[in-house]
Write a protein that holds these residues in place. Structure first.
Motif, PDB file in Angstrom:
ATOM      1  N   TYR A  10      15.089  27.243 -30.399  1.00 26.00           N
ATOM      2  CA  TYR A  10      14.659  27.399 -29.005  1.00 26.00           C
ATOM      3  C   TYR A  10      13.139  27.251 -28.881  1.00 26.00           C
ATOM      4  O   TYR A  10      12.645  26.763 -27.864  1.00 26.00           O
ATOM      5  N   GLN A  30      20.805  34.287 -38.370  1.00 27.04           N
ATOM      6  CA  GLN A  30      21.105  33.391 -37.254  1.00 27.04           C
ATOM      7  C   GLN A  30      20.054  33.501 -36.156  1.00 27.04           C
ATOM      8  O   GLN A  30      19.714  32.514 -35.506  1.00 27.04           O
ATOM      9  N   LEU A  31      19.573  34.718 -35.942  1.00 31.93           N
ATOM     10  CA  LEU A  31      18.534  34.899 -34.925  1.00 31.93           C
ATOM     11  C   LEU A  31      17.282  34.109 -35.293  1.00 31.93           C
ATOM     12  O   LEU A  31      16.672  33.448 -34.446  1.00 31.93           O
ATOM     13  N   ASP A  81      17.966  30.570 -34.569  1.00 35.87           N
ATOM     14  CA  ASP A  81      17.930  30.367 -33.119  1.00 35.87           C
ATOM     15  C   ASP A  81      16.491  30.295 -32.615  1.00 35.87           C
ATOM     16  O   ASP A  81      16.138  29.437 -31.800  1.00 35.87           O
ATOM     17  N   ASP A  82      15.680  31.214 -33.093  1.00 38.20           N
ATOM     18  CA  ASP A  82      14.285  31.259 -32.631  1.00 38.20           C
ATOM     19  C   ASP A  82      13.575  29.952 -32.927  1.00 38.20           C
ATOM     20  O   ASP A  82      12.779  29.454 -32.126  1.00 38.20           O
ATOM     21  N   ARG A 125      27.644  29.931 -31.159  1.00 37.63           N
ATOM     22  CA  ARG A 125      26.212  29.616 -31.251  1.00 37.63           C
ATOM     23  C   ARG A 125      25.981  28.112 -31.039  1.00 37.63           C
ATOM     24  O   ARG A 125      25.090  27.709 -30.279  1.00 37.63           O
ATOM     25  N   ALA A 160      21.105  41.635 -33.989  1.00 37.99           N
ATOM     26  CA  ALA A 160      20.076  41.775 -35.028  1.00 37.99           C
ATOM     27  C   ALA A 160      19.234  43.022 -34.785  1.00 37.99           C
ATOM     28  O   ALA A 160      18.834  43.716 -35.731  1.00 37.99           O
ATOM     29  N   GLU A 216      25.206  33.209 -26.673  1.00 32.70           N
ATOM     30  CA  GLU A 216      24.897  33.356 -28.089  1.00 32.70           C
ATOM     31  C   GLU A 216      23.514  33.937 -28.370  1.00 32.70           C
ATOM     32  O   GLU A 216      23.376  34.785 -29.248  1.00 32.70           O
ATOM     33  N   ARG A 217      22.511  33.515 -27.623  1.00 27.45           N
ATOM     34  CA  ARG A 217      21.170  33.944 -27.995  1.00 27.45           C
ATOM     35  C   ARG A 217      20.976  35.446 -27.790  1.00 27.45           C
ATOM     36  O   ARG A 217      20.540  36.139 -28.710  1.00 27.45           O
ATOM     37  N   TYR A 269      23.854  38.444 -41.770  1.00 26.51           N
ATOM     38  CA  TYR A 269      24.174  37.278 -40.946  1.00 26.51           C
ATOM     39  C   TYR A 269      23.392  37.264 -39.625  1.00 26.51           C
ATOM     40  O   TYR A 269      22.806  36.235 -39.248  1.00 26.51           O
ATOM     41  N   LEU A 270      23.355  38.393 -38.937  1.00 32.23           N
ATOM     42  CA  LEU A 270      22.752  38.410 -37.593  1.00 32.23           C
ATOM     43  C   LEU A 270      21.261  38.064 -37.606  1.00 32.23           C
ATOM     44  O   LEU A 270      20.824  37.187 -36.843  1.00 32.23           O
ATOM     45  N   PRO A 271      20.453  38.707 -38.461  1.00 33.09           N
ATOM     46  CA  PRO A 271      19.028  38.317 -38.474  1.00 33.09           C
ATOM     47  C   PRO A 271      18.817  36.866 -38.917  1.00 33.09           C
ATOM     48  O   PRO A 271      17.916  36.187 -38.418  1.00 33.09           O
ATOM     49  N   ASP A 295      29.725  31.453 -35.208  1.00 34.00           N
ATOM     50  CA  ASP A 295      28.824  30.288 -35.387  1.00 34.00           C
ATOM     51  C   ASP A 295      29.085  29.233 -34.320  1.00 34.00           C
ATOM     52  O   ASP A 295      28.161  28.626 -33.785  1.00 34.00           O
ATOM     53  N   TYR A 347      22.853  37.372 -30.519  1.00 36.72           N
ATOM     54  CA  TYR A 347      22.166  37.492 -31.812  1.00 36.72           C
ATOM     55  C   TYR A 347      20.950  38.404 -31.700  1.00 36.72           C
ATOM     56  O   TYR A 347      20.646  39.162 -32.622  1.00 36.72           O
TER      57      TYR A 347
END
Lengths: 353, 579
Positions: free
Chosen positions: B67, B59-60, B63-64, B133, A96, A88-89, B55-57, B130, A92
């Protein structure tokens, strides 16, 4: 299961604390990757640790997962790995980044006045057919996402889902480009593209092919057909030969960002499909039978895919700076290499152009 | 260098264009591999309008943050500061929730296979992404705990243990309902019940407990998961509104929603209730599981969602929701917890005896708790030292309730427990026990659904406990010390020799109870079957209805198994039988 025991012992010999490692993970390499740690056995299986069987089944007798969901058979599906280890990471991050690059290209085109340099004939092509490949991507997305659930391991399911997600991103990127072109040049509508997809004779073989993909019930067949036939022949023809090469020659500042990113994502899927086919046909117990099946799928799908490619001749030749003959020769040659990489026979009659 | 802010596109207009990518097929019709009883209207509405460029940015970014949080937690020394009692129970919890995420993703795939409305498909698929993810993040959480927390044993073979653990396999059973069977019924199980009703408990209330116990990385992870759930809840609502447009679906909705509700309640309430209240050392929260349940399940879900469906023609009798609450009040999770603790040698995490502080908290939240349960917990504490040479399980298992055939947890409420006799594929009569009439109803009305070797103890019946522990691989790296322990101390750890010295033989409560009650064989284990299951449904299927009398087609208070009759029973035209 002997492999797992050895893997655990190997770690112990290296002096690693065995209780701080996921010992159920059988690494493809010397050491488990983060992709393997986070993916493997997240989909339980009666062939792995569900020794009591599936507890929830369909009324017709199919278990939670069904070995008959593909005609292929292997010693263990859980040994399959995505060669590029997409999880997943990075998905994305890469997705992105694609969208950022496209947005940056659009902003640059606007702020630097680059749209003014675009070949007017190319603009006319984009107005006419630039968004039509989105229907191809969307159609493949629809079947890929439906078949992902039945796949017989986590690495396979995740691969198909992420492939579908990539298809949807690519389809949407083309539609959004249409909106940006509409702002810049006017008269770029999705309705017109839809009409072309539904009525234009040159697109009908492609539409027939994509609709036929919607009849695939076997997820293994889907990976082979999409990865080794439809994408390398039709997908690459549209993305690389038509949109990327055509746009570069026409000084189009945006379409190359879209097509290049799509091709990079496509390369991931091709690697996945090649690895999958090799995995199936080289299986020590079922490889020979799988090879017959995979060959059969190539034979069943290649002629219709080539027909869809051939039918697009007027579309490619109608776009400035593209040559259908060259494009066709390039994708056919590349597809033959891909089939050979999967240890399949590219000289089989049906695969020969 | 000239810069220009990215021009914002209208999400609505973008979505309108994207929605036109679907088309009616002319050359080949899509071939589904799953079947539904539902019919679909022409039009549907996707309320989320999710576009990949947005959506992609988004979720990124999320995520950032998650993590990055793992690194921060390490630098802050969280592994040694967080409460050990809490960290231990993350082993089963995180792994079963990873399975739940996979089930939710696969739910989207089966729903997409049958829902023809193009407007909804994009939202479903984004949810599947999702869920990928969520699996990644939660497995990363598991990996982080394994690498950094003080006692990682159990994590190292977590997926193996989870598949055969007496509690987590009940979770596998329940979450599988969300992608097995009719896809729309499966969708209701996941989107309408699990996600809309219960994620507030699992992904909001539990992270709150985690934070109170010093585990802020669990909270960081699950809060990020929960931020996606709003979209998933929206998918469920859009599905509901779509199928509601067809009157013929309404009886099916009423039936399926009740079944979905019950199976989720039957697992989640005892499982999460036990984790939340019996594995928290922090007692600063004055809100009990029951109070949280009232807030999020009763008020925010049942009253604000299910009851409101009545305005759209869906009449769901309140009985099942009231019954679930009554079971909690009757001590569903308080009666499950001692059994979980008593079976510590068979678990892959450690347990910690309750303290006076815990007793005070329970008594304050549930007056009368100590009188009812205190003696059991005192006995548990007294037997944590291996030198005592005794196991609480020894005293409990003989009188332990059997395990429920349907939800696979123990039938802990005497008044609710019931059974029926089934004939297996070989003509042999056997007894199935149920924790409740509702679970019995689920089994009877879904022939063929509940499969596998279901009663945990049946296959171990007659074996020494030490033999079962070895068979299940529940020993630490030294090959002697058990992974499960009844306490958190580093000394006085139980070894397999201590267990051998106890000379304890496993007796399946299902087999024992059937004998005591003079019922046919309670054993459903077949050692000759590859998966140990007595094969063939052969369950003497005689569906019954619940709550309130009824005549049924045969005039005997029972309905037959056609969807039409079940639907009629659900809507009330065939009244429920009060069992």
């Amino acid at each position: 299961m002997a492999g797992e025991i050895r893997a655990g012992e190997r770690r112990q010999r290296r002096g690693e604390d065995p209780e701080r490692q996921f010992q159920w993970v059988v690494p493809a390499g010397r050491k488990a990757s983060i992709y393997e740690d986070l993916t493997l056995d997240t989909q339980p299986s009666v062939h792995r640790f569900l020794k009591s069987g599936y507890h929830c089944s369909f009324a017709d007798g199919r278990g939670t997962w069904d070995d008959a969901s593909t005609a292929l058979d292997v010693v263990t599906w859980s040994a399959f790995r995505d060669p590029n280890e997409l999880w997943e990471r990075p998905y994305y991050q890469q997705g992105a980044q694609c969208e950022r690059e496209i947005d940056a290209a659009v902003e640059s085109a606007r702020s630097q006045g680059l749209y003014a340099d675009v070949d007017p004939d190319w603009v006319a092509f984009l107005r006419r057919d630039g968004q039509v490949p989105a229907f191809v991507e969307h159609g493949i997305w629809a079947i890929a996402t439906r078949r992902s659930r039945a796949a017989l391991s986590d690495a396979l399911t995740h691969g198909i889902v992420l492939y579908a997600a990539i298809k949807q991103r690519q389809a949407q990127a083309l539609v959004i480009e249409g909106m940006d072109l509409d702002d810049a040049f006017g008269d770029v509508t999705i309705e017109a593209a839809r009409e072309r997809w539904l009525r234009e004779p040159a697109w009908q073989d492609a539409r027939r092919l994509v609709e036929r993909m919607g009849t695939i019930r076997d997820w293994g067949e889907l990976i082979v057909v999409a990865g080794l036939v439809v994408e390398p022949l039709l997908g690459v023809l549209l993305r690389r030969e038509l949109l990327l090469r055509g746009a570069l020659r026409a000084a189009d500042p945006v379409t190359p960002a879209i097509a290049r990113n799509a091709q990079r994502e496509g390369a991931w899927w091709q690697d996945f499909a090649v690895a999958f086919a090799r995995f199936a046909v080289q299986d020590p117990e079922h490889g020979a039978a799988n090879r017959v099946l995979v060959d059969g799928w190539l034979e069943a799908w290649t002629p219709e895919t080539l027909a869809a490619v051939d039918a697009l001749e007027p579309i490619l030749d109608g776009a400035p700076g593209t040559s259908f003959a060259d494009a066709r020769a390039a994708v056919v040659a590349d597809q033959r290499e891909l089939v050979a990489a999967a240890t399949l026979d590219p000289a089989r009659p049906a695969v020969v152009a | 260098m000239a810069t220009q802010q990215t021009r914002r596109r209208s999400v609505t207009k973008t979505h309108e264009r994207i929605a036109q990518l679907g088309w009616r097929h002319d050359y080949h019709q899509p071939v589904p591999i799953y079947e539904t009883r539902y019919v679909f209207p022409e039009k549907a509405k996707d309320p989320m309008k999710q576009v990949m460029r947005e959506y992609l940015p988004m979720q990124l970014e999320k995520d950032d943050r998650v993590y990055g949080g793992f690194d921060a937690a390490l630098r802050a020394g969280m592994p040694t500061k967080a409460d050990e009692r809490w960290l231990q129970v993350m082993k089963p919890l995180v792994l079963i929730l990873v399975y739940a995420e996979g089930a939710a993703g696969r739910c989207m795939s089966v729903v997409m296979d049958v829902v023809p409305n193009e407007e909804l498909l994009n939202g479903y698929h984004v949810q599947f992404v999702d869920e990928v993810r969520h699996i990644g993040m939660q497995m990363n959480l598991a990996r982080w705990y394994a690498k950094h927390t003080p006692d990682p044993a159990g994590w190292h073979r977590g997926q193996e243990y989870m598949a055969e653990n007496m509690f987590t396999r009940a979770g596998i059973n329940m979450f599988s309902h969300s992608f097995v069977g009719d896809p729309i019924a499966a969708g209701f199980t996941m989107m309408t019940v699990i996600e809309t009703a219960f994620t507030n408990v699992a992904f909001v209330a539990l992270p709150d407990v985690a934070t109170r116990n010093g585990d802020f990385i669990q909270a960081t992870t699950y809060s990020s998961v929960q931020s996606d759930e709003a979209r998933h809840i929206s998918n469920g609502y859009a599905t509901m509104l779509t199928v509601l447009q067809k009157d013929e679906n309404i009886p099916l909705i009423q039936h399926d929603l009740q079944q979905a509700w019950w199976i989720v309640h039957a697992f989640v309430d005892p499982f999460v209730g036990t984790i939340m209240e019996y594995f928290s050392s922090d007692r600063s929260d004055n809100e009990s599981y029951l109070t949280k349940w009232d807030r999020w399940i009763r008020d925010d879900w049942y009253r604000s969602y299910v009851e409101q469906l009545g305005k759209m023609g869906v009449t769901v009798p309140p009985d099942m929701f009231e019954r679930a609450r009554e079971r909690l009040v009757a001590g569903l999770h308080h009666k499950t917890a001692p059994l979980a603790f008593a079976t510590w040698p068979l678990q892959f995490w450690k347990f910690s005896p309750l303290t006076e502080k815990d007793f005070d908290w329970f008594e304050a939240q549930y007056p009368g708790w100590y009188d009812e349960y205190g003696a059991t917990w005192e006995a548990y504490s007294a037997l944590t030292d291996p030198e005592e040479g005794a196991l609480l399980l020894g005293g409990l298992l003989d009188g332990a309730p059997p395990f429920c055939w349907t939800c696979m947890l123990a039938c802990v409420l005497d008044d609710d427990m019931c059974h029926r006799t089934c004939t297996d594929a070989h003509g042999h009569e056997r007894t199935r026990f149920y924790c409740s009439p509702e679970c019995k109803w689920l089994d009877e009305t879904n022939p063929g659904r509940y499969t596998g070797d279901r009663n945990f103890f049946d296959k171990h019946h007659g074996k020494a406990l030490s033999e079962v522990i070895v068979e299940l691989g529940l020993l630490r790296a030294d090959g002697r010390t058990l992974i499960g322990q009844p306490h958190l101390r580093k000394d006085q750890m139980w070894t397999i020799d201590h267990i051998r010295d106890c000379d304890f033989e496993i007796r399946s409560p299902n087999i024992t109870q059937a004998r005591v009650l003079g019922l046919p064989d309670g054993n459903w284990h077949d050692p000759d079957d590859p998966h140990g299951a007595v094969m063939g449904d052969g369950n003497g299927f005689q569906p019954v209805t619940l709550y309130g009398g009824g005549r049924g087609r045969n005039g005997d208070g029972r309905v037959v198994s056609t969807p039409e009759d079940l639907a009629a029973a659900a809507v009330g035209s065939t009244p429920w039988v009060k069992l």
